[in-house]
Design an enzyme around this catalytic site. Sequence first.
Site, PDB file in Angstrom:
ATOM      1  N   LYS A 137       0.860  -1.198   0.000  1.00 15.80           N
ATOM      2  CA  LYS A 137       0.000   0.000   0.000  1.00 15.80           C
ATOM      3  C   LYS A 137       0.892   1.243   0.000  1.00 15.80           C
ATOM      4  CE  LYS A 137      -3.384   2.037   3.203  1.00 15.80           C
ATOM      5  NZ  LYS A 137      -2.840   2.275   4.546  1.00 15.80           N
ATOM      6  N   HIS A 146      -5.512   3.218  14.189  1.00 17.83           N
ATOM      7  CA  HIS A 146      -5.876   1.842  13.831  1.00 17.83           C
ATOM      8  C   HIS A 146      -4.716   0.936  14.234  1.00 17.83           C
ATOM      9  CE1 HIS A 146      -3.167   3.022  10.608  1.00 17.83           C
ATOM     10  NE2 HIS A 146      -2.936   1.719  10.400  1.00 17.83           N
ATOM     11  N   ASP A 204      -2.837  -2.673  12.646  1.00 19.87           N
ATOM     12  CA  ASP A 204      -2.844  -3.389  11.366  1.00 19.87           C
ATOM     13  C   ASP A 204      -3.429  -4.797  11.532  1.00 19.87           C
ATOM     14  OD1 ASP A 204      -1.656  -1.137  10.300  1.00 19.87           O
ATOM     15  OD2 ASP A 204       0.367  -1.977  10.283  1.00 19.87           O
ATOM     16  N   HIS A 215      -1.789   2.960  15.961  1.00 21.79           N
ATOM     17  CA  HIS A 215      -0.963   4.035  15.415  1.00 21.79           C
ATOM     18  C   HIS A 215      -1.799   4.915  14.488  1.00 21.79           C
ATOM     19  CE1 HIS A 215      -0.614   0.429  12.883  1.00 21.79           C
ATOM     20  NE2 HIS A 215      -0.380   1.215  11.852  1.00 21.79           N
TER      21      HIS A 215
HETATM   22  O1  LIG Z   1       2.419   6.095   6.540  1.00 22.56           O
HETATM   23  C1  LIG Z   1       2.819   5.498   7.535  1.00 22.56           C
HETATM   24  O2  LIG Z   1       3.899   5.773   8.057  1.00 22.56           O
HETATM   25  C2  LIG Z   1       2.000   4.403   8.182  1.00 22.56           C
HETATM   26  C3  LIG Z   1       0.886   3.875   7.328  1.00 22.56           C
HETATM   27  C4  LIG Z   1       0.005   2.881   8.046  1.00 22.56           C
HETATM   28  O3  LIG Z   1      -0.078   2.814   9.247  1.00 22.56           O
HETATM   29  C5  LIG Z   1      -0.804   1.952   7.235  1.00 22.56           C
HETATM   30  O4  LIG Z   1      -0.817   2.079   5.996  1.00 22.56           O
HETATM   31  O5  LIG Z   1      -1.445   1.058   7.844  1.00 22.56           O
HETATM   32 FE   LIG Z   2      -1.020   0.938   9.867  1.00 21.05          FE
END
Ligand SMILES: O=C(O)CCC(=O)C(=O)O
Ligand SMILES: [Fe+2]
Length: 190
Positions: A48, A67, A69, A124
């Site tokens: 992503k 959220h 992961d 986070h």
């Molecule tokens: O952009 C970031 O540093 C974290 C992205 C994130 O937490 C995610 O895509 O689940």
């Molecule tokens: Fe994340």
Amino acid sequence: MKWDILDDYTIKLGKVTEVVLKGMARSLNLEDDCFLEQYGKRAKMTAKFNYYPKCPRPDLVLGIKPHADGSGITILLQDKEVEGLQFQKDNQWFKVPIIPEALLINVGDQAEIMSNGIFKSPVHRVVTNSERERISLAVFCIPEPENEIEPVDGLVNESSPRLYRKMKNYAAIYFQYYQQGKRPIDAAKI
Ligand SMILES: O=C(O)CCC(=O)C(=O)O
Ligand SMILES: [Fe+2]
């Protein structure tokens, strides 16, 4: 986009995932392969690309809402210059520093389940920045969807009871809960 670069990168991350999951098992005095067995040979990876444009009101707008992961683990390549990622601990937010070229490995919900809660999948968020745009690449390493994920045998006993039920295709449950603003890991808690 040079797809062969992404292909090459994810193949390398497959090896990183193996090393990390083995290391996590070893750190708990478990058989090296105990997490990998649940993770499966046909585990998936989702890449992503996150792009956070400059935002005039970082006080009002988040880049990504809080959220945790839903992956087994997530391997994150952060922007080389712009901070934004923050982790929550004891109701406080802590900034992740920039270490150029470093891979940040985050424990996802499914590693929390497999480790019976010893490894926690942290909440986070990403904040925005009024001066600079930011990019990151998150690769979610996801156990084979057909596999049953559950706390490994060696971590469940009389003094540490099983805390999570058996889960299959956690990703589907994850998005259902996420959309409702609930923590998906609660679906797995006993
Ligand atoms: O952009 C970031 O540093 C974290 C992205 C994130 O937490 C995610 O895509 O689940
Ligand atoms: Fe994340």
